[in-house]
Design a protein around this motif. Structure first.
Motif, short mmCIF file in Angstrom:
data_model
loop_
_atom_site.label_atom_id
_atom_site.label_comp_id
_atom_site.label_asym_id
_atom_site.label_seq_id
_atom_site.Cartn_x
_atom_site.Cartn_y
_atom_site.Cartn_z
N VAL A 40 0.82 -1.21 0.00
CA VAL A 40 0.00 0.00 0.00
C VAL A 40 0.86 1.27 0.00
CG1 VAL A 40 -1.90 -1.17 1.18
CG2 VAL A 40 -0.32 0.22 2.51
N GLY A 41 2.18 1.09 -0.15
CA GLY A 41 3.05 2.26 -0.37
C GLY A 41 3.73 2.80 0.87
N LEU A 42 3.68 2.05 1.99
CA LEU A 42 4.43 2.48 3.17
C LEU A 42 5.87 2.03 2.96
CD1 LEU A 42 1.96 1.66 6.09
CD2 LEU A 42 1.92 3.53 4.46
N VAL A 48 7.60 7.86 14.11
CA VAL A 48 6.56 7.54 15.09
C VAL A 48 6.18 6.05 15.01
CG1 VAL A 48 4.59 8.29 13.64
CG2 VAL A 48 4.34 8.28 16.10
N GLN A 49 6.22 5.50 13.80
CA GLN A 49 5.92 4.07 13.63
C GLN A 49 7.05 3.23 14.24
OE1 GLN A 49 5.43 3.99 9.36
NE2 GLN A 49 3.45 5.04 9.49
N ALA A 50 8.30 3.62 13.95
CA ALA A 50 9.44 2.85 14.46
C ALA A 50 9.45 2.83 15.99
CB ALA A 50 10.74 3.47 13.94
N GLY A 71 2.37 9.81 9.69
CA GLY A 71 2.06 8.38 9.68
C GLY A 71 1.59 7.82 11.01
N LYS A 72 0.89 8.62 11.80
CA LYS A 72 0.43 8.13 13.11
C LYS A 72 -0.64 7.04 12.95
CE LYS A 72 -0.40 12.38 14.64
NZ LYS A 72 0.29 13.21 13.66
N THR A 73 -1.44 7.14 11.88
CA THR A 73 -2.52 6.15 11.70
C THR A 73 -1.96 4.74 11.60
OG1 THR A 73 -3.56 7.91 10.42
CG2 THR A 73 -4.72 5.81 10.48
N ALA A 74 -0.97 4.58 10.71
CA ALA A 74 -0.39 3.23 10.55
C ALA A 74 0.34 2.80 11.82
CB ALA A 74 0.55 3.20 9.36
N ALA A 75 0.78 3.78 12.65
CA ALA A 75 1.49 3.44 13.89
C ALA A 75 0.58 2.68 14.84
CB ALA A 75 2.02 4.71 14.56
N ARG A 330 -8.53 18.60 11.23
CA ARG A 330 -7.71 17.53 11.80
C ARG A 330 -7.75 16.26 10.96
NH1 ARG A 330 -6.31 17.12 17.52
NH2 ARG A 330 -6.66 19.11 18.54
N GLY A 331 -6.58 15.68 10.80
CA GLY A 331 -6.48 14.29 10.33
C GLY A 331 -6.67 14.02 8.85
N LEU A 332 -7.44 14.84 8.15
CA LEU A 332 -7.75 14.47 6.76
C LEU A 332 -6.47 14.37 5.94
CD1 LEU A 332 -11.00 16.39 5.77
CD2 LEU A 332 -10.71 14.03 6.55
N ASP A 333 -6.34 13.27 5.23
CA ASP A 333 -5.10 12.99 4.50
C ASP A 333 -5.39 13.02 3.00
OD1 ASP A 333 -2.36 12.11 4.25
OD2 ASP A 333 -3.20 10.18 3.62
N ILE A 334 -5.12 14.17 2.39
CA ILE A 334 -5.35 14.32 0.95
C ILE A 334 -4.01 14.75 0.34
CG2 ILE A 334 -6.78 15.44 -0.83
CD1 ILE A 334 -8.75 16.04 1.59
N1 LIG Z 1 5.92 4.41 6.41
C1 LIG Z 1 5.36 5.20 5.50
N2 LIG Z 1 5.94 5.38 4.29
C2 LIG Z 1 5.36 6.18 3.37
N3 LIG Z 1 4.21 6.83 3.55
C3 LIG Z 1 3.60 6.70 4.73
C4 LIG Z 1 4.13 5.88 5.77
N4 LIG Z 1 3.30 5.92 6.80
C5 LIG Z 1 2.28 6.72 6.45
N5 LIG Z 1 2.45 7.19 5.21
C6 LIG Z 1 1.55 8.10 4.47
O1 LIG Z 1 1.64 9.39 5.06
C7 LIG Z 1 0.39 10.06 4.97
C8 LIG Z 1 0.03 10.67 6.31
O2 LIG Z 1 -0.23 9.66 7.24
P1 LIG Z 1 -1.29 9.83 8.41
O3 LIG Z 1 -2.59 10.30 7.85
O4 LIG Z 1 -1.29 8.61 9.23
O5 LIG Z 1 -0.64 11.06 9.20
P2 LIG Z 1 -0.92 11.57 10.68
O6 LIG Z 1 0.38 11.59 11.38
O7 LIG Z 1 -2.02 10.80 11.29
O8 LIG Z 1 -1.36 13.08 10.38
P3 LIG Z 1 -2.43 14.03 11.15
O9 LIG Z 1 -1.76 14.48 12.42
O10 LIG Z 1 -2.64 15.14 10.21
O11 LIG Z 1 -3.64 13.21 11.41
C9 LIG Z 1 -0.62 9.05 4.49
O12 LIG Z 1 -0.91 9.30 3.13
C10 LIG Z 1 0.08 7.72 4.65
O13 LIG Z 1 -0.31 6.79 3.67
#
Ligand SMILES: Nc1ncnc2c1ncn2[C@@H]1O[C@H](COP(=O)(O)OP(=O)(O)OP(=O)(O)O)[C@@H](O)[C@H]1O
Length: 501
Positions: A40-42, A48-50, A71-75, A330-334
């Protein structure tokens, strides 16, 4: 020769992807999940994930504070999916988030990353059919993503589902969920916290956690792991932050000029314009549409279906300009958003941080321009102090703005009149009443209370004014007497002088 170079490039990319996957695996993630992340491109784990993924996998509560778009969501999605895959049952994880749009965005991340698991998710947000949601909840989805108000309503009114076996509770935008603003979630959170087990893992994330840290620590009591990005500056490096000092009456002309300039110079750029109120949002959208700009509005007075439709049109680039209230802050990822324009200076630095964080995400570049009037300069200072960075001035050719000023102001007035004809304020009143009913308040009783309060305030004001008037009268009288005495003295003196002569 060129083939070989191409081959090398592909080889380098493959090696980089392979290295990225290995880094995800090194955090403790299973191969299928690391592979899914890659797909999915991560690319490779963000800081923050590490930091947070291993802690969550060790069973610890977690507070993650990292910049917008980092990238907090994937974290939290990745480790939750990993633990879920080891012992799948429903309802395993509950994610709470402040806005409906954000709930759907998080659900999408769970869906794509959890695809190999056949993950069942359920989004529970206001503005949509409650019966359908109750049915979905009764089917025991693995993950529920909800806004607090609607989930609390379900908990109060139905017994078709239970959260008692929950393993993970996630609060995304945790500080917003805990603060007592205009949309106060605290009563709903109480209902939810009573319904979830005390033995659970709690994960809290936001770009602005620090102010509410004490409350958050009380929620995440299980040896919480706290991670905060090391950098002093609170916004991302790739974001160019500007301000534009404008007189209040000329603000809209500046906005139209900015939008026109960006559209002329970069027709593929997407722009988000933030406004203070729903009415402003609606009027500005009508105004930009009159100038044939491709804009859509997003605010809380729109029906939920219209809100989703507007966001979908913006996300798919059918419309390049989104005009929104803080419901979209907040949060919207575009990813395509290049520019954020603040039509008003946010009253709180943290709102500024979230708003401008809609651009320059995941390492991309972006620009934020804040329109500042003479009354907002102190707000800019507060923002600069919080983000630890000075905003730079954005220069425009003022004559170009003056050329369109009258026309823009006339158009704005026309739009306002049009909106008055659409009973916008009346609808606002109806929405307010609906909200009160949802909060368990009686709107008529509240109105009565308000009227009584206004009456008391009016009486107090009248009393204050009366006292003031009496004091004023006394003062005048004293002054008059003083003057009279002085004149009499002078008269006597003159008469005496005459007599002596
Ligand atoms: N490891 C990664 N490698 C590349 N892209 C990533 C990685 N992790 C997340 N992303 C991408 O980064 C973008 C921002 O991620 P995300 O929405 O989780 O940010 P966030 O920290 O929650 O931001 P916000 O505080 O605005 O909510 C998304 O498009 C996501 O797909």
């Amino acid at each position: 020769m060129s083939d070989r170079r191409g081959g090398d490039a592909i080889g380098t990319r493959r090696r980089a992807r392979g290295a990225g996957m290995a880094e995800f695996r090194a955090l403790g993630l299973a191969p299928w999940l690391a592979e899914q992340a890659r797909q999915v491109g991560l690319v490779r784990p963000t800081p923050v994930q590490a930091a947070c993924i291993p802690a969550v996998l060790q069973g610890r509560d977690c507070l993650g504070c990292a910049k917008t778009g980092s990238g907090k969501t994937a974290a939290f999605v990745l480790p939750v999916l990993q633990v879920l895959s080891e012992d799948p049952y429903g309802i395993f994880c509950l994610v709470l988030t402040p806005t409906r749009e954000l709930a759907y965005q998080i659900a999408e991340q769970f869906r794509v990353l959890g695809k190999p698991l056949g993950l069942k998710d359920c989004v529970v947000v206001g503005g949509l059919d409650m019966v359908a949601q109750a049915l979905e909840l009764s089917r025991k989805p693995h993950v529920v993503i909800a806004t607090p108000g609607r989930l609390a309503d379900h908990l109060r009114s139905s017994s078709t589902f239970s959260l008692k076996k929950l393993k993970f509770l996630v609060l995304d935008e945790a500080d917003r969920l805990l603060e007592q603003g205009c949309a106060d979630f605290t009563a709903d959170l109480e209902v939810i916290l009573e319904a979830v087990p005390a033995r659970r893992q709690t994960l809290l994330f936001s770009a602005t956690l620090t102010a509410t840290l004490t409350e958050l620590r009380a929620l995440a009591a299980n040896r919480p792991f706290f991670w905060e990005a090391a950098s002093e500056v609170r916004t991302v490096e790739q974001l160019e932050q500007r301000y534009l000092l404008v007189p209040e009456a000329v603000k809209d002309a500046y906005l139209v000029h900015l939008v026109q300039t960006f559209q002329d110079e970069h027709d593929d750029w997407a722009i988000i314009i933030f406004t203070k109120t729903c009415k402003d949002c609606q009027v500005l959208n009508m105004m930009l549409r009159k100038y044939k700009f491709p804009s859509v509005a997003l605010h809380s007075m729109m029906k939920q279906k219209q809100r989703f439709a507007a966001l979908a049109k913006f996300k798919s680039s059918i419309f390049k300009i989104l005009i929104a209230t803080d419901v979209a802050a907040r949060g919207l990822d575009i990813p395509a958003v290049q520019v954020v324009i603040n039509h008003n200076t946010p009253g709180l630095p943290k709102i500024y941080i979230h708003r401008v964080g809609r651009t320059a995400r995941a390492g991309r570049k972006g620009m934020a321009i804040t329109l500042v009037t003479q009354y907002d300069i102190h707000l800019v200072h507060a923002i600069e102090e919080e983000i630890k960075l000075k905003l730079k001035e954005f220069s425009v050719e003022e004559q170009l703005v003056l050329d369109i000023l009258t026309q823009v102001n006339v158009t704005r007035r026309e739009c306002e009149i049009e909106l008055e004809g659409m009973d916008f304020d009346e609808k606002k009143e109806i929405n307010k009443r609906k909200q009160m009913i949802l909060e368990g308040k009686d709107p008529d009783l509240e109105a009565k209370r308000k009227a009584e309060l206004a009456k008391i305030k009016k009486k107090n004001k009248e009393c204050r004014e009366k006292v003031q008037q009496t004091l004023e009268r006394k003062k005048q009288l004293q002054l008059k007497r003083k003057l009279q005495k002085r004149m009499e003295r002078r008269k006597r003196k003159m008469e005496k002088e005459k007599e002596e002569q």
